[in-house]
Design a protein around this motif. Structure first.
Motif, PDB file in Angstrom:
ATOM      1  N   ASP A  63      69.056 100.355 121.184  1.00  0.00           N
ATOM      2  CA  ASP A  63      68.288  99.119 121.072  1.00  0.00           C
ATOM      3  C   ASP A  63      67.271  99.269 119.945  1.00  0.00           C
ATOM      4  O   ASP A  63      66.120  99.656 120.152  1.00  0.00           O
ATOM      5  N   ILE A  64      67.706  98.988 118.713  1.00  0.00           N
ATOM      6  CA  ILE A  64      66.844  99.108 117.538  1.00  0.00           C
ATOM      7  C   ILE A  64      66.742  97.765 116.837  1.00  0.00           C
ATOM      8  O   ILE A  64      67.562  96.868 117.045  1.00  0.00           O
ATOM      9  N   LYS A  65      65.735  97.634 116.001  1.00  0.00           N
ATOM     10  CA  LYS A  65      65.531  96.378 115.278  1.00  0.00           C
ATOM     11  C   LYS A  65      66.459  96.307 114.075  1.00  0.00           C
ATOM     12  O   LYS A  65      66.654  97.292 113.358  1.00  0.00           O
ATOM     13  N   VAL A  66      67.024  95.139 113.864  1.00  0.00           N
ATOM     14  CA  VAL A  66      67.890  94.919 112.706  1.00  0.00           C
ATOM     15  C   VAL A  66      67.452  93.626 112.018  1.00  0.00           C
ATOM     16  O   VAL A  66      66.826  92.771 112.634  1.00  0.00           O
ATOM     17  N   SER A  67      67.805  93.505 110.762  1.00  0.00           N
ATOM     18  CA  SER A  67      67.477  92.298 109.995  1.00  0.00           C
ATOM     19  C   SER A  67      68.739  91.699 109.423  1.00  0.00           C
ATOM     20  O   SER A  67      69.779  92.371 109.313  1.00  0.00           O
ATOM     21  N   SER A  68      68.672  90.447 109.047  1.00  0.00           N
ATOM     22  CA  SER A  68      69.830  89.764 108.457  1.00  0.00           C
ATOM     23  C   SER A  68      70.261  90.444 107.163  1.00  0.00           C
ATOM     24  O   SER A  68      71.458  90.575 106.879  1.00  0.00           O
ATOM     25  N   ASN A  69      69.293  90.885 106.354  1.00  0.00           N
ATOM     26  CA  ASN A  69      69.622  91.530 105.080  1.00  0.00           C
ATOM     27  C   ASN A  69      70.410  92.816 105.292  1.00  0.00           C
ATOM     28  O   ASN A  69      71.395  93.087 104.593  1.00  0.00           O
ATOM     29  N   VAL A  70      69.981  93.607 106.273  1.00  0.00           N
ATOM     30  CA  VAL A  70      70.690  94.866 106.552  1.00  0.00           C
ATOM     31  C   VAL A  70      72.085  94.581 107.102  1.00  0.00           C
ATOM     32  O   VAL A  70      73.055  95.255 106.742  1.00  0.00           O
ATOM     33  N   LEU A  71      72.186  93.563 107.961  1.00  0.00           N
ATOM     34  CA  LEU A  71      73.497  93.214 108.504  1.00  0.00           C
ATOM     35  C   LEU A  71      74.441  92.728 107.404  1.00  0.00           C
ATOM     36  O   LEU A  71      75.648  92.978 107.458  1.00  0.00           O
ATOM     37  N   ASP A  72      73.893  92.054 106.408  1.00  0.00           N
ATOM     38  CA  ASP A  72      74.718  91.637 105.263  1.00  0.00           C
ATOM     39  C   ASP A  72      75.287  92.861 104.557  1.00  0.00           C
ATOM     40  O   ASP A  72      76.466  92.892 104.178  1.00  0.00           O
ATOM     41  N   CYS A  73      74.459  93.875 104.378  1.00  0.00           N
ATOM     42  CA  CYS A  73      74.905  95.098 103.705  1.00  0.00           C
ATOM     43  C   CYS A  73      75.966  95.824 104.524  1.00  0.00           C
ATOM     44  O   CYS A  73      76.956  96.337 103.973  1.00  0.00           O
ATOM     45  N   GLU A  84      84.227  87.731 111.382  1.00  0.00           N
ATOM     46  CA  GLU A  84      83.748  89.014 111.879  1.00  0.00           C
ATOM     47  C   GLU A  84      82.247  89.170 111.630  1.00  0.00           C
ATOM     48  O   GLU A  84      81.510  89.718 112.465  1.00  0.00           O
ATOM     49  N   LYS A  85      81.801  88.665 110.491  1.00  0.00           N
ATOM     50  CA  LYS A  85      80.368  88.736 110.165  1.00  0.00           C
ATOM     51  C   LYS A  85      79.555  87.906 111.157  1.00  0.00           C
ATOM     52  O   LYS A  85      78.501  88.335 111.625  1.00  0.00           O
ATOM     53  N   ASP A  86      80.038  86.721 111.491  1.00  0.00           N
ATOM     54  CA  ASP A  86      79.345  85.880 112.471  1.00  0.00           C
ATOM     55  C   ASP A  86      79.271  86.582 113.831  1.00  0.00           C
ATOM     56  O   ASP A  86      78.256  86.508 114.530  1.00  0.00           O
ATOM     57  N   TYR A  87      80.351  87.245 114.196  1.00  0.00           N
ATOM     58  CA  TYR A  87      80.387  87.971 115.468  1.00  0.00           C
ATOM     59  C   TYR A  87      79.368  89.110 115.464  1.00  0.00           C
ATOM     60  O   TYR A  87      78.651  89.330 116.447  1.00  0.00           O
ATOM     61  N   LEU A  88      79.288  89.830 114.348  1.00  0.00           N
ATOM     62  CA  LEU A  88      78.304  90.906 114.209  1.00  0.00           C
ATOM     63  C   LEU A  88      76.893  90.353 114.364  1.00  0.00           C
ATOM     64  O   LEU A  88      76.057  90.933 115.056  1.00  0.00           O
ATOM     65  N   ASP A  90      75.981  87.613 115.955  1.00  0.00           N
ATOM     66  CA  ASP A  90      75.770  87.188 117.342  1.00  0.00           C
ATOM     67  C   ASP A  90      75.351  88.355 118.225  1.00  0.00           C
ATOM     68  O   ASP A  90      74.432  88.243 119.045  1.00  0.00           O
ATOM     69  N   LEU A  91      76.030  89.494 118.044  1.00  0.00           N
ATOM     70  CA  LEU A  91      75.745  90.649 118.882  1.00  0.00           C
ATOM     71  C   LEU A  91      74.470  91.368 118.465  1.00  0.00           C
ATOM     72  O   LEU A  91      73.632  91.720 119.306  1.00  0.00           O
ATOM     73  N   ALA A  92      74.301  91.592 117.173  1.00  0.00           N
ATOM     74  CA  ALA A  92      73.175  92.395 116.699  1.00  0.00           C
ATOM     75  C   ALA A  92      71.850  91.653 116.808  1.00  0.00           C
ATOM     76  O   ALA A  92      70.810  92.256 117.102  1.00  0.00           O
TER      77      ALA A  92
END
Length: 283
Positions: A63-73, A84-88, A90-92
Motif C-alpha cells: 500500500d504505497i502512494k502512486v501518481s498518474s505521471n509514474v503510472l504513465d511511465c 490495460e492502462k485504464d485498468y492499471l 483503476d486499481l492503482a
C-alpha cells in the motif's frame, strides 16, 4: 473491493504484463540464464525511471502512494494498450464508480434496444449488463447458441454459461479464444466497479469450480471491446463463421451488445436463414 483484494489484483496484473514482454523486443539479450519469464523487475523500473525498490513494492501489492505521471511511465515500460492502462489506473488509484442497480429482466430493455435486436435478424446478438448477465437477445442468438428463455433469469450469466454449458464448449471451435475475449471484457468491469463485492464472490466461486477459469483469469487480459473471428460447429447448420463486435450502450446502466456478424465470404448467413426457417417450421 477490499484494499487487500485490490492490491492483489494490481500485483497479479503487473506480474502478468511484465512476463509478456520479450527482452529482445526492447534491445536486451534474451539469454539462457534468465530465471524469470519476460523482463526482470529492475529492468521495468529502469525503463519507467523509478527505483527498483519502489517498483518491487508496487508489484508486491504494498500500500504505497502512486501518481498518474509514474503510472504513465510504468504503462509505457510494460507496453500497455489503452484498455490495460485504464485498468492499471483503476486499481492503482482506487478509482471508484458509483454503482447503480443492475436489472436483468428482458422486459426492462428500452424500446430502441428491442428494435435493434429485432432488426439484426441474421446477426445473433446478446445484450449483457456489467456482471455479464444476459438481459436481452434476439431469435438468431437463440437458434445459434441456446434458448435463453429456458434458463432461469438469475442463472443467465454469460461467463458462467461459457464454462458450464456443454452447448457452448461443443459449439465454439476456438472456445478458448472465445472465452478469453469475454473474460477480458469482464475484467474491465471488475476494475471499474471496485466497490462491488459481487465480482470477488463470483471470481472465487468460478475459480473453485472451474480450473480453466482460474488459469485464464491469471493471464490478466483486459479489453473493453475485443474483435475476433469465431468459428462455430453447429449441430444442425454445420460450420459457421462470425465476426464478433462488442459495443458499449450509453446510458444509466452499463449494457453491452455482442453482435455476431456472418462473414461475407462464407455461407454462414444462408445457413442461419435455413436453420431459423427449419426450426420455425418444426415448431
Amino acid at each position: 473491493m477490499k484494499k487487500e483484494t485490490r492490491l492483489e489484483a494490481l500485483s497479479a496484473f503487473l506480474k502478468a504484463k511484465r512476463a509478456e514482454i520479450k527482452p529482445e523486443s526492447i534491445g536486451l539479450p534474451a539469454g539462457s540464464r534468465r530465471r524469470t519469464q519476460g523482463l526482470r523487475r529492475e529492468e521495468v523500473a529502469q525503463l519507467a525511471g523509478v527505483s527498483t525498490t519502489w517498483y518491487t513494492w508496487l508489484e508486491q501489492g504494498r500500500d504505497i502512494k502512486v501518481s498518474s505521471n509514474v503510472l504513465d511511465c510504468i504503462s509505457t515500460a510494460l507496453q500497455l494498450n489503452n484498455d490495460e492502462k485504464d485498468y492499471l489506473y483503476d486499481l492503482a488509484l482506487e478509482t471508484k464508480t458509483e454503482i447503480s442497480n443492475v436489472k436483468n429482466d428482458h422486459s426492462d430493455l428500452s424500446s430502441s434496444l428491442k428494435r435493434i435486436l429485432a432488426e439484426l435478424t441474421y446477426c445473433p446478438t446478446i445484450i449483457t449488463d456489467r456482471h455479464c448477465h444476459i438481459v436481452g437477445w434476439n431469435p438468431a442468438a437463440a437458434y445459434v447458441f441456446l434458448d435463453f428463455e429456458q434458463i432461469p433469469s438469475q442463472q443467465r450469466n454469460l461467463i458462467r454459461l461459457l464454462f458450464e454449458r456443454k452447448e457452448f464448449k461443443s459449439l465454439a471451435v476456438n472456445w478458448e479464444q472465445f472465452v478469453k475475449g469475454f473474460l477480458a471484457i469482464f475484467r474491465t468491469y471488475y476494475g471499474h466497479y471496485l466497490g462491488d463485492e459481487w465480482y470477488n464472490q463470483f471470481i472465487q466461486e468460478m475459480s473453485a469450480s472451474h480450473p480453466e477459469f482460474k488459469e485464464f483469469w491469471k493471464e490478466s487480459q483486459v479489453s473493453k471491446a475485443p474483435e475476433m473471428t469465431i468459428e462455430f460447429r453447429h449441430a444442425k447448420a454445420g460450420k459457421m463463421l462470425f465476426n464478433l463486435t462488442s459495443l458499449q450502450v450509453q446510458g444509466d446502466i452499463d449494457l453491452r451488445c455482442s453482435i455476431y456478424t456472418p462473414i461475407d465470404e462464407t455461407d454462414t448467413e444462408n445457413k442461419l436463414k435455413r436453420l431459423m426457417k427449419k426450426v420455425s417450421y418444426e415448431y
